[in-house]
Design a protein around this motif. Structure first.
Motif, PDB file in Angstrom:
ATOM      1  N   ASP A 174      -4.585 -10.262  12.838  1.00 30.73           N
ATOM      2  CA  ASP A 174      -3.958  -9.903  11.565  1.00 30.73           C
ATOM      3  C   ASP A 174      -4.631  -8.616  11.083  1.00 30.73           C
ATOM      4  O   ASP A 174      -5.804  -8.633  10.710  1.00 30.73           O
ATOM      5  CB  ASP A 174      -4.180 -11.048  10.561  1.00 30.73           C
ATOM      6  CG  ASP A 174      -3.661 -10.709   9.183  1.00 30.73           C
ATOM      7  OD1 ASP A 174      -3.160  -9.580   8.988  1.00 30.73           O
ATOM      8  OD2 ASP A 174      -3.781 -11.565   8.288  1.00 30.73           O
ATOM      9  N   SER A 176      -4.703  -7.042   8.485  1.00 32.69           N
ATOM     10  CA  SER A 176      -5.349  -7.000   7.167  1.00 32.69           C
ATOM     11  C   SER A 176      -6.704  -7.708   7.164  1.00 32.69           C
ATOM     12  O   SER A 176      -7.423  -7.691   6.160  1.00 32.69           O
ATOM     13  CB  SER A 176      -4.424  -7.573   6.085  1.00 32.69           C
ATOM     14  OG  SER A 176      -4.031  -8.861   6.461  1.00 32.69           O
ATOM     15  N   GLU A 177      -7.054  -8.336   8.278  1.00 33.89           N
ATOM     16  CA  GLU A 177      -8.360  -9.008   8.394  1.00 33.89           C
ATOM     17  C   GLU A 177      -9.258  -8.301   9.408  1.00 33.89           C
ATOM     18  O   GLU A 177     -10.181  -8.904   9.950  1.00 33.89           O
ATOM     19  CB  GLU A 177      -8.154 -10.466   8.859  1.00 33.89           C
ATOM     20  CG  GLU A 177      -7.378 -11.330   7.899  1.00 33.89           C
ATOM     21  CD  GLU A 177      -8.177 -11.641   6.651  1.00 33.89           C
ATOM     22  OE1 GLU A 177      -9.394 -11.814   6.744  1.00 33.89           O
ATOM     23  OE2 GLU A 177      -7.556 -11.678   5.566  1.00 33.89           O
ATOM     24  N   THR A 206     -11.055  -0.724   6.566  1.00 36.27           N
ATOM     25  CA  THR A 206     -10.149  -1.867   6.518  1.00 36.27           C
ATOM     26  C   THR A 206      -8.740  -1.294   6.358  1.00 36.27           C
ATOM     27  O   THR A 206      -8.585  -0.095   6.100  1.00 36.27           O
ATOM     28  CB  THR A 206     -10.486  -2.809   5.330  1.00 36.27           C
ATOM     29  OG1 THR A 206     -10.545  -2.022   4.141  1.00 36.27           O
ATOM     30  CG2 THR A 206     -11.814  -3.514   5.552  1.00 36.27           C
ATOM     31  N   GLU A 208      -4.695  -1.498   4.865  1.00 36.81           N
ATOM     32  CA  GLU A 208      -3.671  -2.067   3.982  1.00 36.81           C
ATOM     33  C   GLU A 208      -2.445  -1.176   3.876  1.00 36.81           C
ATOM     34  O   GLU A 208      -1.543  -1.445   3.097  1.00 36.81           O
ATOM     35  CB  GLU A 208      -4.265  -2.341   2.594  1.00 36.81           C
ATOM     36  CG  GLU A 208      -4.950  -1.137   1.997  1.00 36.81           C
ATOM     37  CD  GLU A 208      -5.698  -1.462   0.708  1.00 36.81           C
ATOM     38  OE1 GLU A 208      -5.861  -0.551  -0.103  1.00 36.81           O
ATOM     39  OE2 GLU A 208      -6.099  -2.641   0.540  1.00 36.81           O
ATOM     40  N   SER A 209      -2.403  -0.106   4.679  1.00 34.73           N
ATOM     41  CA  SER A 209      -1.227   0.770   4.714  1.00 34.73           C
ATOM     42  C   SER A 209      -1.328   1.644   5.970  1.00 34.73           C
ATOM     43  O   SER A 209      -2.318   1.560   6.708  1.00 34.73           O
ATOM     44  CB  SER A 209      -1.174   1.655   3.468  1.00 34.73           C
ATOM     45  OG  SER A 209      -2.350   2.417   3.394  1.00 34.73           O
ATOM     46  N   TRP A 249       2.149   0.863  10.267  1.00 34.09           N
ATOM     47  CA  TRP A 249       2.524  -0.026   9.153  1.00 34.09           C
ATOM     48  C   TRP A 249       4.034  -0.253   9.135  1.00 34.09           C
ATOM     49  O   TRP A 249       4.735   0.098  10.095  1.00 34.09           O
ATOM     50  CB  TRP A 249       1.982   0.511   7.822  1.00 34.09           C
ATOM     51  CG  TRP A 249       1.434  -0.604   6.974  1.00 34.09           C
ATOM     52  CD1 TRP A 249       2.021  -1.152   5.868  1.00 34.09           C
ATOM     53  CD2 TRP A 249       0.216  -1.329   7.185  1.00 34.09           C
ATOM     54  NE1 TRP A 249       1.233  -2.173   5.390  1.00 34.09           N
ATOM     55  CE2 TRP A 249       0.125  -2.300   6.168  1.00 34.09           C
ATOM     56  CE3 TRP A 249      -0.808  -1.272   8.153  1.00 34.09           C
ATOM     57  CZ2 TRP A 249      -0.946  -3.197   6.073  1.00 34.09           C
ATOM     58  CZ3 TRP A 249      -1.866  -2.146   8.063  1.00 34.09           C
ATOM     59  CH2 TRP A 249      -1.927  -3.099   7.031  1.00 34.09           C
ATOM     60  N   LYS A 265       1.408  -5.641  12.528  1.00 32.33           N
ATOM     61  CA  LYS A 265       0.438  -6.624  12.019  1.00 32.33           C
ATOM     62  C   LYS A 265      -0.559  -7.045  13.100  1.00 32.33           C
ATOM     63  O   LYS A 265      -1.606  -7.601  12.806  1.00 32.33           O
ATOM     64  CB  LYS A 265       1.172  -7.886  11.537  1.00 32.33           C
ATOM     65  CG  LYS A 265       2.041  -7.634  10.330  1.00 32.33           C
ATOM     66  CD  LYS A 265       2.791  -8.898   9.951  1.00 32.33           C
ATOM     67  CE  LYS A 265       3.726  -8.633   8.783  1.00 32.33           C
ATOM     68  NZ  LYS A 265       4.700  -9.710   8.595  1.00 32.33           N
TER      69      LYS A 265
END
Ligand code: BG6
Length: 314
Positions: A174, A176-177, A206, A208-209, A249, A265
């Motif tokens: 994942d 996002s992790e 990290t 997120e986009s 993304w 993802k």
């Protein structure tokens, strides 16, 4: 070439394309397509896939296969006169049955040497004679090692310059992790902001986009921590000072025909590269670049950026 044996098998892959399977005793394996000289699969001893391959990957030459490890040569990205990422990933490589001596570990029995040379057709867009070799090796512990050697074989006395990258798609549970360590505080060129230069913060990366950054002059070790699967990829590189971090993304993913809408993802590209300062070779000169990837369990924790220590600390 390692002789045809349990460790090295030449066979047919998707759409009847030639591929080589490398196997190690404990069950680890890797697959390399002659199209693009591209690694498309790397599995650990539990047969878990470690590289990302797009759910919509087409195996239709001369298109590059979306995923695995693409060889970008003689140009990475769009800086230069060639198509994005150069032509090596679109060409048919051949198995080199008799490679020149390689300073390699004799315990490696699972390896293959591929070669790509200049052609009349390519000379129209890149007027140089060259020899590009790659050795893909699987270590007894499952580590994947790629070594490239590029030689200027021009007979007209001319030097040439190139950029190079191992465009590596890692499989992650994942995005996002996921955290990337080793690139903190470095300068980078942001491809999403006209290649403007910025300096990274002090924290691990990290996601997120969308991200598309070329980190400059990076350490030789970079770690990708997949929290959910409790495993860490450790990259060690040599001759490849830069590192490109890319994830398209959701919006960009939808514009890519050979990439599933949700594939972003489950992947992250961290690409060992030589981009900022092109390599220049005079006739007869050779350049070498090397990438070694290992997987270590989650006991490898943040801040402990020494893969050897992590590998042998149980
Ligand atoms: C990355 C580049 O390495 O590769 C991105 O930094 C690019 O800008 C991506 O979009 C994919 O490229 P391609 O040509 O394989 O679609």
């Amino acid at each position: 070439m390692a002789s045809e044996n349990v460790h090295v098998e030449l066979c047919k892959g998707v759409n009847g394309l030639d591929k080589v399977i490398l196997r190690e005793i404990r069950g680890c394996s890797a697959e390399v397509y002659l199209n693009g000289g591209q690694v498309t699969s790397w599995k650990n001893e539990f047969r878990e896939q470690l590289l990302f391959l797009s759910s919509k990957a087409t195996f239709k030459p001369p298109n590059a296969i979306r995923g695995g490890i693409q060889i970008c040569f003689p140009q990475f990205g769009t800086i230069g006169s060639l198509e994005q990422h150069g032509f090596a990933r679109n060409r048919l490589w051949i198995v080199d049955p008799d490679p020149p001596p390689f300073p390699s570990n004799i315990s490696h029995r699972a390896y293959i040497d591929l070669i790509l040379r200049h052609s009349e057709e390519d000379a129209k867009i890149w007027p140089h004679r060259y020899e590009c070799r790659i050795r893909v090796a699987l270590g007894p512990g499952g580590d994947l090692m790629l070594t490239s050697r590029i030689r200027n074989t021009n007979t007209d006395g001319k030097s040439f310059s190139f950029t190079f990258a191992y465009h590596t798609y890692f499989s992650v549970t994942d995005i996002s992790e996921v955290r990337v360590e080793g690139l903190e505080t470095l300068d980078y060129l942001d491809n999403l902001k006209n290649k403007e230069r910025f300096t990274e913060q002090g924290d691990a990366l990290t996601f997120e986009s969308e991200v598309d950054k070329v980190y400059l002059g990076t350490p030789t070790k970079i770690a990708i921590l997949d929290h959910e699967r409790k495993r860490t990829f450790v990259l060690r590189k040599d001759g490849l000072p830069d590192a490109v971090v890319w994830n398209p993304w959701d919006k960009k993913a939808k514009t890519m025909v050979d990439f599933g809408d949700d594939d972003y993802k489950h992947m992250l590209c961290v690409t060992a590269a030589c981009v900022e300062k092109p390599v220049t070779l005079k006739p007869g000169e050779e350049w070498k670049g090397r990438l070694e990837i290992s997987v270590v369990p989650s006991s490898y924790c943040s801040g402990q950026l020494d893969p050897r220590r992590a590998l042998f600390s149980g």
